[in-house]
Design a protein around this motif. Structure first.
Motif, PDB file in Angstrom:
ATOM      1  N   MET A 294       0.811  -1.215   0.000  1.00 33.24           N
ATOM      2  CA  MET A 294       0.000   0.000   0.000  1.00 33.24           C
ATOM      3  C   MET A 294       0.846   1.268   0.000  1.00 33.24           C
ATOM      4  N   SER A 295       2.174   1.150  -0.065  1.00 34.75           N
ATOM      5  CA  SER A 295       3.029   2.321   0.021  1.00 34.75           C
ATOM      6  C   SER A 295       3.574   2.708  -1.344  1.00 34.75           C
ATOM      7  N   VAL A 296       3.235   3.893  -1.793  1.00 37.57           N
ATOM      8  CA  VAL A 296       3.754   4.385  -3.060  1.00 37.57           C
ATOM      9  C   VAL A 296       5.271   4.485  -3.004  1.00 37.57           C
ATOM     10  N   HIS A 297       5.785   4.974  -1.877  1.00 31.14           N
ATOM     11  CA  HIS A 297       7.224   5.207  -1.777  1.00 31.14           C
ATOM     12  C   HIS A 297       8.007   3.904  -1.755  1.00 31.14           C
ATOM     13  N   ALA A 298       7.491   2.882  -1.050  1.00 28.94           N
ATOM     14  CA  ALA A 298       8.168   1.590  -1.029  1.00 28.94           C
ATOM     15  C   ALA A 298       8.159   0.964  -2.416  1.00 28.94           C
ATOM     16  N   ASP A 299       7.061   1.168  -3.154  1.00 23.54           N
ATOM     17  CA  ASP A 299       6.973   0.625  -4.508  1.00 23.54           C
ATOM     18  C   ASP A 299       8.013   1.284  -5.407  1.00 23.54           C
ATOM     19  N   LEU A 300       8.188   2.597  -5.261  1.00 16.73           N
ATOM     20  CA  LEU A 300       9.187   3.293  -6.063  1.00 16.73           C
ATOM     21  C   LEU A 300      10.593   2.799  -5.733  1.00 16.73           C
ATOM     22  N   GLU A 301      10.874   2.622  -4.435  1.00 12.47           N
ATOM     23  CA  GLU A 301      12.187   2.132  -4.034  1.00 12.47           C
ATOM     24  C   GLU A 301      12.448   0.738  -4.589  1.00 12.47           C
TER      25      GLU A 301
ATOM     26  N   TYR B 125      14.123   3.520  -7.648  1.00 19.72           N
ATOM     27  CA  TYR B 125      14.163   4.959  -7.421  1.00 19.72           C
ATOM     28  C   TYR B 125      14.698   5.262  -6.018  1.00 19.72           C
ATOM     29  N   THR B 126      15.319   6.414  -5.884  1.00 19.40           N
ATOM     30  CA  THR B 126      15.790   6.860  -4.569  1.00 19.40           C
ATOM     31  C   THR B 126      14.740   7.801  -3.972  1.00 19.40           C
ATOM     32  N   VAL B 127      14.170   7.418  -2.836  1.00 22.12           N
ATOM     33  CA  VAL B 127      13.129   8.217  -2.191  1.00 22.12           C
ATOM     34  C   VAL B 127      13.705   8.861  -0.930  1.00 22.12           C
ATOM     35  N   THR B 128      13.603  10.189  -0.833  1.00 19.09           N
ATOM     36  CA  THR B 128      14.054  10.922   0.344  1.00 19.09           C
ATOM     37  C   THR B 128      12.902  11.797   0.838  1.00 19.09           C
ATOM     38  N   SER B 129      13.076  12.385   2.016  1.00 17.99           N
ATOM     39  CA  SER B 129      12.006  13.225   2.572  1.00 17.99           C
ATOM     40  C   SER B 129      12.595  14.421   3.304  1.00 17.99           C
ATOM     41  N   LYS B 130      11.765  15.465   3.448  1.00 15.47           N
ATOM     42  CA  LYS B 130      12.123  16.652   4.203  1.00 15.47           C
ATOM     43  C   LYS B 130      10.926  17.053   5.049  1.00 15.47           C
ATOM     44  N   THR B 131      11.139  17.236   6.348  1.00 15.30           N
ATOM     45  CA  THR B 131      10.058  17.574   7.272  1.00 15.30           C
ATOM     46  C   THR B 131       9.901  19.090   7.359  1.00 15.30           C
ATOM     47  N   PHE B 132       8.689  19.581   7.133  1.00 15.01           N
ATOM     48  CA  PHE B 132       8.449  21.023   7.237  1.00 15.01           C
ATOM     49  C   PHE B 132       7.559  21.375   8.433  1.00 15.01           C
ATOM     50  N   GLU B 133       6.973  20.376   9.095  1.00 13.59           N
ATOM     51  CA  GLU B 133       6.170  20.621  10.294  1.00 13.59           C
ATOM     52  C   GLU B 133       6.265  19.409  11.206  1.00 13.59           C
ATOM     53  N   PHE B 134       6.466  19.656  12.500  1.00 17.25           N
ATOM     54  CA  PHE B 134       6.506  18.558  13.471  1.00 17.25           C
ATOM     55  C   PHE B 134       6.227  19.152  14.849  1.00 17.25           C
TER      56      PHE B 134
ATOM     57  N   ILE C  80       7.640  16.497   2.780  1.00 19.20           N
ATOM     58  CA  ILE C  80       7.702  16.423   1.327  1.00 19.20           C
ATOM     59  C   ILE C  80       8.573  15.226   0.981  1.00 19.20           C
ATOM     60  N   TYR C  81       8.056  14.328   0.141  1.00 23.22           N
ATOM     61  CA  TYR C  81       8.835  13.180  -0.312  1.00 23.22           C
ATOM     62  C   TYR C  81       9.328  13.460  -1.733  1.00 23.22           C
ATOM     63  N   TYR C  82      10.570  13.027  -1.995  1.00 27.05           N
ATOM     64  CA  TYR C  82      11.203  13.245  -3.283  1.00 27.05           C
ATOM     65  C   TYR C  82      11.558  11.907  -3.924  1.00 27.05           C
TER      66      TYR C  82
ATOM     67  N   THR D 134       5.384  13.977  -3.269  1.00 28.73           N
ATOM     68  CA  THR D 134       4.240  13.913  -2.357  1.00 28.73           C
ATOM     69  C   THR D 134       4.349  14.950  -1.249  1.00 28.73           C
ATOM     70  N   HIS D 135       3.242  15.645  -1.024  1.00 26.91           N
ATOM     71  CA  HIS D 135       3.096  16.585   0.097  1.00 26.91           C
ATOM     72  C   HIS D 135       2.188  15.887   1.107  1.00 26.91           C
ATOM     73  N   THR D 136       2.700  15.552   2.277  1.00 25.39           N
ATOM     74  CA  THR D 136       1.934  14.753   3.240  1.00 25.39           C
ATOM     75  C   THR D 136       1.779  15.460   4.581  1.00 25.39           C
TER      76      THR D 136
END
Length: 285
Positions: free
Chosen positions: A124-131, A135-144, A171-173, A180-182
């Motif tokens: 069910m994970s888009v990011h795991a499927d890409l990996e 593909y190289t999937v990274t993320s950046k946290t803008f709110e926590f 934001i996932y890259y 993805t904006h999550t």
């Protein structure tokens, strides 16, 4: 039965048997208890979660083997110097996850390993499927932060108007391109001090399991087409007239209570979403 035999029988009731004290499982638990760092009583992580995770590790490492019978709750309490509630909650959680199984009037046993896939982190994970496709999937946290719940979060988690959530914006890259904006929301009362953890490049589900003993067992997801806000367009490097896929997801814990509320905007121009289905027992309505 003579008087001495009756008295001996009374004394023996409720006590662990010698074979239980000398069983392979009891010996393995005593070896675990020799580790002085086994429990961190200054940690925010509850003792039962620490104990549960340690037992799970021994099961996965096959120190505790399939179908091995564990000692009684009382014996385990004595081995580790903890209360029965700590032991009972840990064993109950492991049984719910399928690592232990209970036999009425017999005891608790280590379950056979199961061949399964965690649909929340793979199917069910888009990011795991890409990996998985290279593909190289990274993320950046803008709110926590811990914040007052909005209307949607109140509805999903059944919170009061003053209820709080821990909200994580990321934001996932994919290969450097924003995809993805999550916004991930967790019910505040279930995750004390979560907002003080280091979450960079870490799985939310793994943190919930390791620190709070919370495991997501199923999820529901909804997909719609949407025009994102100016803020989302800027974060995803989109033009203002570019539509995206809006995703909402609710993950449920082992008690079938909402654990995670996930809201995302997905840029399908970077990568398509692939969903595979099969004709199972339940038909389409």
């Amino acid at each position: 039965m003579n008087g001495d035999a009756v008295e001996m029988d009374k004394r023996s009731r409720g006590r662990p048997k010698n074979d239980e004290n000398n069983s392979p499982a009891a010996k393995a638990l005593r070896q675990m208890a020799k580790d002085k760092a086994f429990f961190d009583r200054k940690s925010h992580t509850p003792l039962w979660v620490q104990f549960k995770n340690a037992l799970a590790d021994k099961i996965h490492c096959q120190v505790l083997l399939p179908d091995m019978r564990l000692p009684s709750e009382q014996t385990i309490c004595e081995i580790f110097g903890v209360s029965r509630s700590v032991v009972r909650m840990a064993l109950g959680s492991l049984a719910t996850e399928g690592l232990l199984y209970k036999v009425a009037r017999t005891g608790v046993f280590v379950a056979q390993p199961r061949m399964e896939t965690d649909f929340l982190t793979s199917n069910m994970s888009v990011h795991a499927d890409l990996e998985a496709r290279g593909y190289t999937v990274t993320s950046k946290t803008f709110e926590f932060s811990r914040v007052k719940a909005d209307d949607a979060e109140i509805r999903v988690f059944n919170l009061s108007k003053d209820g709080t959530v821990v909200r994580i914006g990321r934001i996932y890259y994919s290969d450097g391109a924003p995809i993805t904006h999550t916004i991930i929301s967790l019910p505040g009362y279930k995750v004390p001090d979560f907002e003080h953890l280091d979450i960079e490049d870490k799985s939310m589900f793994q943190l919930l399991k390791d620190r709070y003993g919370l495991v997501a067992k199923r999820a529901e997801r909804w997909f719609t087409a949407a025009m994102p806000s100016v803020e989302v367009c800027e974060r995803l490097a989109l033009s203002s007239d570019q539509p995206v896929i809006a995703i909402e997801s609710i993950a449920y814990d082992t008690n079938d209570m909402p654990l995670e509320f996930y809201r995302a905007y997905y840029n399908s121009a970077v990568a398509r979403i692939h969903v595979a289905t099969s004709n199972g027992d339940s038909g389409s309505n």
